[in-house]
Motif scaffolding. Structure first.
Motif, PDB file in Angstrom:
ATOM      1  N   ILE A 366      42.580  37.502  47.960  1.00  0.00           N
ATOM      2  CA  ILE A 366      42.568  38.111  49.293  1.00  0.00           C
ATOM      3  C   ILE A 366      41.359  37.633  50.081  1.00  0.00           C
ATOM      4  O   ILE A 366      41.475  37.303  51.274  1.00  0.00           O
ATOM      5  CB  ILE A 366      42.578  39.650  49.188  1.00  0.00           C
ATOM      6  CG1 ILE A 366      43.821  40.123  48.423  1.00  0.00           C
ATOM      7  CG2 ILE A 366      42.519  40.281  50.563  1.00  0.00           C
ATOM      8  CD1 ILE A 366      45.130  39.712  49.055  1.00  0.00           C
ATOM      9  N   VAL A 367      40.204  37.551  49.448  1.00  0.00           N
ATOM     10  CA  VAL A 367      38.991  37.120  50.143  1.00  0.00           C
ATOM     11  C   VAL A 367      39.134  35.686  50.639  1.00  0.00           C
ATOM     12  O   VAL A 367      38.786  35.367  51.786  1.00  0.00           O
ATOM     13  CB  VAL A 367      37.761  37.260  49.222  1.00  0.00           C
ATOM     14  CG1 VAL A 367      36.536  36.620  49.870  1.00  0.00           C
ATOM     15  CG2 VAL A 367      37.491  38.725  48.913  1.00  0.00           C
ATOM     16  N   LYS A 368      39.653  34.803  49.797  1.00  0.00           N
ATOM     17  CA  LYS A 368      39.828  33.401  50.174  1.00  0.00           C
ATOM     18  C   LYS A 368      41.096  33.180  50.996  1.00  0.00           C
ATOM     19  O   LYS A 368      41.289  32.113  51.561  1.00  0.00           O
ATOM     20  CB  LYS A 368      39.900  32.519  48.917  1.00  0.00           C
ATOM     21  CG  LYS A 368      38.674  32.580  48.024  1.00  0.00           C
ATOM     22  CD  LYS A 368      37.489  31.902  48.665  1.00  0.00           C
ATOM     23  CE  LYS A 368      36.307  31.840  47.684  1.00  0.00           C
ATOM     24  NZ  LYS A 368      35.106  31.229  48.312  1.00  0.00           N
ATOM     25  N   SER A 369      41.976  34.182  51.004  1.00  0.00           N
ATOM     26  CA  SER A 369      43.262  34.115  51.718  1.00  0.00           C
ATOM     27  C   SER A 369      44.127  32.983  51.178  1.00  0.00           C
ATOM     28  O   SER A 369      44.601  32.119  51.920  1.00  0.00           O
ATOM     29  CB  SER A 369      43.038  33.942  53.223  1.00  0.00           C
ATOM     30  OG  SER A 369      44.209  34.266  53.940  1.00  0.00           O
ATOM     31  N   SER A 370      44.356  33.033  49.857  1.00  0.00           N
ATOM     32  CA  SER A 370      45.131  31.988  49.196  1.00  0.00           C
ATOM     33  C   SER A 370      46.633  32.249  49.325  1.00  0.00           C
ATOM     34  O   SER A 370      47.134  33.289  48.892  1.00  0.00           O
ATOM     35  CB  SER A 370      44.758  31.926  47.711  1.00  0.00           C
ATOM     36  OG  SER A 370      45.653  31.091  47.008  1.00  0.00           O
ATOM     37  N   ASN A 371      47.335  31.272  49.896  1.00  0.00           N
ATOM     38  CA  ASN A 371      48.793  31.377  50.006  1.00  0.00           C
ATOM     39  C   ASN A 371      49.463  31.293  48.636  1.00  0.00           C
ATOM     40  O   ASN A 371      50.377  32.065  48.330  1.00  0.00           O
ATOM     41  CB  ASN A 371      49.346  30.267  50.892  1.00  0.00           C
ATOM     42  CG  ASN A 371      48.931  30.416  52.347  1.00  0.00           C
ATOM     43  OD1 ASN A 371      48.539  31.493  52.787  1.00  0.00           O
ATOM     44  ND2 ASN A 371      48.998  29.318  53.088  1.00  0.00           N
ATOM     45  N   ARG A 372      49.007  30.348  47.814  1.00  0.00           N
ATOM     46  CA  ARG A 372      49.635  30.166  46.502  1.00  0.00           C
ATOM     47  C   ARG A 372      49.371  31.370  45.600  1.00  0.00           C
ATOM     48  O   ARG A 372      50.257  31.810  44.860  1.00  0.00           O
ATOM     49  CB  ARG A 372      49.160  28.871  45.857  1.00  0.00           C
ATOM     50  CG  ARG A 372      49.758  27.612  46.489  1.00  0.00           C
ATOM     51  CD  ARG A 372      49.569  26.393  45.606  1.00  0.00           C
ATOM     52  NE  ARG A 372      48.195  25.921  45.622  1.00  0.00           N
ATOM     53  CZ  ARG A 372      47.757  24.873  46.338  1.00  0.00           C
ATOM     54  NH1 ARG A 372      48.614  24.201  47.097  1.00  0.00           N
ATOM     55  NH2 ARG A 372      46.499  24.491  46.275  1.00  0.00           N
ATOM     56  N   GLY A 373      48.151  31.903  45.662  1.00  0.00           N
ATOM     57  CA  GLY A 373      47.847  33.076  44.848  1.00  0.00           C
ATOM     58  C   GLY A 373      48.708  34.269  45.236  1.00  0.00           C
ATOM     59  O   GLY A 373      49.270  34.963  44.372  1.00  0.00           O
ATOM     60  N   THR A 374      48.849  34.505  46.528  1.00  0.00           N
ATOM     61  CA  THR A 374      49.678  35.617  46.991  1.00  0.00           C
ATOM     62  C   THR A 374      51.143  35.367  46.657  1.00  0.00           C
ATOM     63  O   THR A 374      51.871  36.283  46.258  1.00  0.00           O
ATOM     64  CB  THR A 374      49.519  35.806  48.513  1.00  0.00           C
ATOM     65  OG1 THR A 374      48.140  35.846  48.850  1.00  0.00           O
ATOM     66  CG2 THR A 374      50.174  37.091  48.973  1.00  0.00           C
ATOM     67  N   GLY A 375      51.596  34.120  46.820  1.00  0.00           N
ATOM     68  CA  GLY A 375      52.979  33.781  46.506  1.00  0.00           C
ATOM     69  C   GLY A 375      53.314  34.008  45.046  1.00  0.00           C
ATOM     70  O   GLY A 375      54.405  34.500  44.719  1.00  0.00           O
ATOM     71  N   ARG A 376      52.381  33.659  44.133  1.00  0.00           N
ATOM     72  CA  ARG A 376      52.652  33.863  42.702  1.00  0.00           C
ATOM     73  C   ARG A 376      52.696  35.357  42.361  1.00  0.00           C
ATOM     74  O   ARG A 376      53.474  35.780  41.505  1.00  0.00           O
ATOM     75  CB  ARG A 376      51.603  33.130  41.880  1.00  0.00           C
ATOM     76  CG  ARG A 376      51.819  31.610  41.930  1.00  0.00           C
ATOM     77  CD  ARG A 376      50.942  30.834  40.991  1.00  0.00           C
ATOM     78  NE  ARG A 376      51.400  29.441  40.944  1.00  0.00           N
ATOM     79  CZ  ARG A 376      50.655  28.379  41.231  1.00  0.00           C
ATOM     80  NH1 ARG A 376      49.392  28.541  41.595  1.00  0.00           N
ATOM     81  NH2 ARG A 376      51.158  27.168  41.156  1.00  0.00           N
ATOM     82  N   LEU A 377      51.872  36.153  43.034  1.00  0.00           N
ATOM     83  CA  LEU A 377      51.963  37.604  42.843  1.00  0.00           C
ATOM     84  C   LEU A 377      53.328  38.109  43.312  1.00  0.00           C
ATOM     85  O   LEU A 377      53.946  38.961  42.658  1.00  0.00           O
ATOM     86  CB  LEU A 377      50.863  38.314  43.644  1.00  0.00           C
ATOM     87  CG  LEU A 377      49.443  38.295  43.071  1.00  0.00           C
ATOM     88  CD1 LEU A 377      48.478  38.939  44.042  1.00  0.00           C
ATOM     89  CD2 LEU A 377      49.405  39.033  41.727  1.00  0.00           C
TER      90      LEU A 377
END
Length: 595
Positions: A366-377
Motif C-alpha cells: 500500500i505504501v509503495k502503491s504496487s499494482n502487482r502486489g494488490t493484484g496478487r492479493l
C-alpha cells in the motif's frame, strides 16, 4: 271550484211567474262568468310578468356587479391550473447545522403592462429599455400598440428598478407583489442547494418550486405551509464550507486543473459537513442547462462529487488489503512477491514507471502503491468475494445522498467480472464511481468497519449501518493509510498535529468514444484524520491537473491532490473543533527566565 248555473231553476220559475224573459237571466250569468275568467287570466299574466321582470333585474344586477369588480381589479395573466386553485408562495428556509441561513424568501415585485391603459406606448418603451437594457425596444412598441391586453415585462425587479419604472409615469405599467428565493451566500454550497424557480404565476403571487439539489429533493417539505416556521436543517457547516471552497478553488488554479471536487464527511454519522464542485454557479441566477455538443462536465451545473463517475485509481488498493486481512488471508506484515512479469488473461500487469519492488509486506504494498502486489492479493480473494465486499461498501449503486443529482451517479462495473477485472479493479481500474462513493467507503475503514450512508441532513449520534469488515481489519488498514503519508506517495499530506492518513490515486481519463487520454488524468486523495482516532474523511479530486516541479511536468495525485488536501485539513480541522496533538516537550517558543 263551484260554478254558478247559467239558468238557475228558482230564478227561472220566479221570472216566469212575473212574466219576465228567462233568457235575460242566462245572458247576465254568462257575462259575469266571462268577466271572472278575464280577471283571473289577467292576474295570472301580471304575476308571470312580475316574476320574469324580477329575474331579468337580478341577472342584469349580477352582470353589472361582475363588470364593476373586473373594472376595479388588476389584470391577471391566465394560468393553466384547476379552477379556484390558490398559488402557494410560502417556502421554508434552509439553514446549516448551526442555524445560519442558506436559503430564504425575499419580497420583491414583478412588472407587467396593460397596453389599453397606456398613455404613450413609445415613451414607455424607451423608458423601460433605459431601465432594462436587455429588453427589445421594437418588440415592446409592437406589443404595446397591438391587440394585447396583458404582457409580462419582468418577473422580478429590484426596489431601485421599481422606482425607476414608477418614474416613467405611465399608468399602463403596473407592479405585482412577488416572493422569490434568495441565497444570501451566493455561490456557496450551490450544488447542494440547487436552486428554485417559479411554477404557477399570477400578477399578485407566484409559486416557488425547487429545480435542483435539496430544493427539489425536499420540495414537498419546503412548500408545506405547516413547515413555514420549521427550516430544513442541513449537515453543512457554513464556515467550513467557505474554507473548503476557497482552498479548493485556489488549489484548482495552482494545479491548472479543469475542475475539482471535495467531500468532507463525519465517519460516524455520515454527515457531509462540506462538499464542493468547481466550477460552480450562483443559484440566485442559475444558468440554463447545457445544450448538446460538448462534455456535460464542462457545465458549472455538473456536480462532480456525485455525478462525476470515474475510475479513481490506487485509492481502491486499501479495500483489497482490508478485505484480505478481514478474510484471514494475510496481515499487514505478510510478505507478497511483487516481482514481474505478471500476466492475467493475456494482459501484462505493470507498475508505475515500470518499477520492480520485489518482495514487500502488505503494508508496503500500500505504501509503495504496487499494482502487482494488490493484484496478487485480489486473486487470493477471488472475484465472487471481491464483488460481495465492494457491494457492501455501496460501490455498485448510486449514493443515498439527498440531492436529486445523486440518483444519476450510477457506478460503472464490468459485465463479465473475471480474473482480469478482479486484478484491475483491485487497484482502481475497471470500476467507476464518484468521490461521494469513495468518502462513504473510507468512512467504513475509519470508524472501525461499519458502513454509514452519506447524508446532507443534520444527525444526532452515530448512524452505523451494517458491519462490512472487522475492527481488526479496519485498524490495520488505518495504520497503512498513515504510513502512506509518513513514508509513501502522500508525503505532502502531512499536517502537523493532525495525524493524516490517506491514499493517492491517479487514473487515466477515459475518452468519450473509448480508450484513454495519454496526458489527462483524474488525481484523487482520500484521507482520514486524525488517524489515531478518525473523525472525518476528506476526498479531494482534481480533473486534468498539471504542474511543473523540479523541471518536470507532474500530474500524479501525490504532487497535485495531496497538497490541496493538506491545506484543506490545516484550515478546517480547527473549525471542526479538533485540537492538534503536539509532541511532548514542545514549549511553543516559551523561554523560562529568572528574576
Amino acid at each position: 271550484m263551484i260554478r254558478t248555473p247559467l239558468r238557475p231553476l228558482a230564478r227561472i220559475l220566479a221570472a216566469r211567474d212575473k212574466g219576465e224573459n228567462p233568457d235575460t237571466i242566462e245572458r247576465e250569468n254568462i257575462r259575469r262568468r266571462h268577466e271572472a275568467m278575464r280577471d283571473k287570466t289577467r292576474a295570472r299574466a301580471e304575476g308571470r310578468l312580475l316574476v320574469l321582470g324580477a329575474f331579468f333585474l337580478l341577472a342584469f344586477g349580477v352582470v353589472g356587479g361582475r363588470m364593476g369588480a373586473l373594472a376595479l381589479s388588476e389584470a391577471r395573466e391566465p394560468v393553466a391550473s384547476a379552477p379556484g386553485a390558490r398559488i402557494a408562495a410560502q417556502r421554508a428556509d434552509i439553514v446549516d447545522r448551526h442555524g445560519r441561513i442558506l436559503a430564504t424568501n425575499f419580497e420583491t415585485h414583478s412588472l407587467y403592462a396593460q397596453p389599453p391603459l397606456m398613455v404613450d406606448p413609445v415613451a414607455a418603451a424607451d423608458g423601460l429599455v433605459a431601465v432594462f437594457p436587455d429588453l427589445d425596444r421594437d418588440r415592446l412598441i409592437k406589443d404595446f400598440t397591438g391587440k394585447r391586453k396583458f404582457l409580462w415585462i419582468k418577473k422580478r425587479i429590484s426596489p431601485e428598478q421599481k422606482q425607476a419604472v414608477h418614474d416613467i409615469g405611465d399608468p399602463g405599467l403596473l407592479f405585482g407583489p412577488r416572493e422569490m428565493r434568495l441565497y444570501p451566500n451566493g455561490q456557496l454550497a450551490a450544488h447542494i442547494l440547487g436552486g428554485a424557480s417559479f411554477g404557477k404565476e399570477g400578477v399578485s403571487s407566484a409559486e416557488v418550486i425547487g429545480v435542483a439539489g435539496v430544493e427539489k429533493r425536499f420540495d414537498g417539505y419546503l412548500r408545506d405551509p405547516a413547515n413555514g416556521a420549521k427550516p430544513l436543517q442541513l449537515s453543512l457547516d457554513l464556515t467550513v464550507q467557505t474554507a473548503v471552497e476557497r482552498v479548493l478553488f485556489g488549489g484548482m488554479k495552482i494545479m491548472n486543473a479543469k475542475g475539482a471536487s471535495a467531500v468532507l464527511m463525519n465517519v460516524h454519522t455520515g454527515e457531509v459537513v462540506a462538499a464542493a464542485s468547481l466550477p460552480s454557479f450562483d443559484p440566485n441566477d442559475r444558468p440554463n442547462p447545457p445544450t448538446s455538443g460538448f462534455d456535460p462536465s464542462d457545465s458549472p451545473l455538473f456536480n462532480r462529487y456525485v455525478q462525476g463517475v470515474y475510475e479513481l485509481g490506487s485509492v481502491y488498493k486499501i479495500f483489497t488489503a482490508a478485505q484480505a486481512i478481514d478474510l484471514g488471508l494475510v496481515n499487514s506484515d505478510t510478505v507478497i512477491d511483487t516481482a514481474g512479469p505478471m500476466k492475467v488473461g493475456g494482459f501484462r500487469i505493470g507498475e508505475f514507471r515500470n518499477k520492480n519492488y520485489g518482495k514487500l509486506s502488505v503494508a508496503d504494498v500500500i505504501v509503495k502503491s504496487s499494482n502487482r502486489g494488490t493484484g496478487r492479493l485480489a486473486l487470493h480473494i477471488g472475484a465472487q468475494r471481491q464483488q460481495e465486499f465492494l457491494g457492501a461498501l455501496g460501490l455498485f449503486e448510486p449514493t443515498p445522498f439527498e440531492i436529486v443529482e445523486a440518483a444519476g451517479g450510477h457506478p460503472l462495473k464490468p459485465k463479465n467480472w473475471g480474473e482480469l477485472s478482479t486484478v484491475t479493479i483491485s487497484y482502481g481500474h475497471g470500476l467507476s464511481t464518484s468521490p461521494m462513493h469513495l468518502a462513504a467507503s473510507y468512512a467504513a475503514i475509519a470508524n472501525g468497519g461499519y458502513y454509514v450512508s452519506p447524508t446532507v441532513l443534520k444527525k444526532s449520534g452515530a448512524q452505523y449501518g451494517p458491519r462490512v469488515m472487522s475492527a481488526n481489519a479496519a485498524g490495520q488498514a488505518r495504520d497503512m493509510l498513515r504510513k502512506v503519508v509518513t513514508s509513501g506517495t502522500a508525503s505532502f499530506g502531512e499536517v502537523p498535529g493532525y495525524e493524516v492518513g490517506g491514499k493517492t490515486g491517479t487514473a487515466d481519463k477515459p475518452r468519450p468514444r473509448g480508450g484513454y487520454y495519454e496526458d489527462k488524468v483524474i488525481a484523487t486523495f482520500a484521507s482520514v484524520f486524525p488517524s489515531s482516532d478518525p473523525q472525518f474523511v476528506l476526498v479531494v479530486a482534481l480533473d486534468e491537473p498539471s504542474i511543473v516541479a523540479y523541471g518536470e511536468k507532474r500530474r500524479t495525485a501525490g504532487w497535485t491532490a495531496v497538497p490541496v488536501a493538506a491545506e484543506l485539513i490545516g484550515r478546517v480541522a480547527p473549525l471542526l473543533g479538533l485540537r492538534p496533538k503536539l509532541a511532548a516537550g514542545e514549549k511553543a517558543g516559551i523561554t523560562l527566565t529568572s528574576n
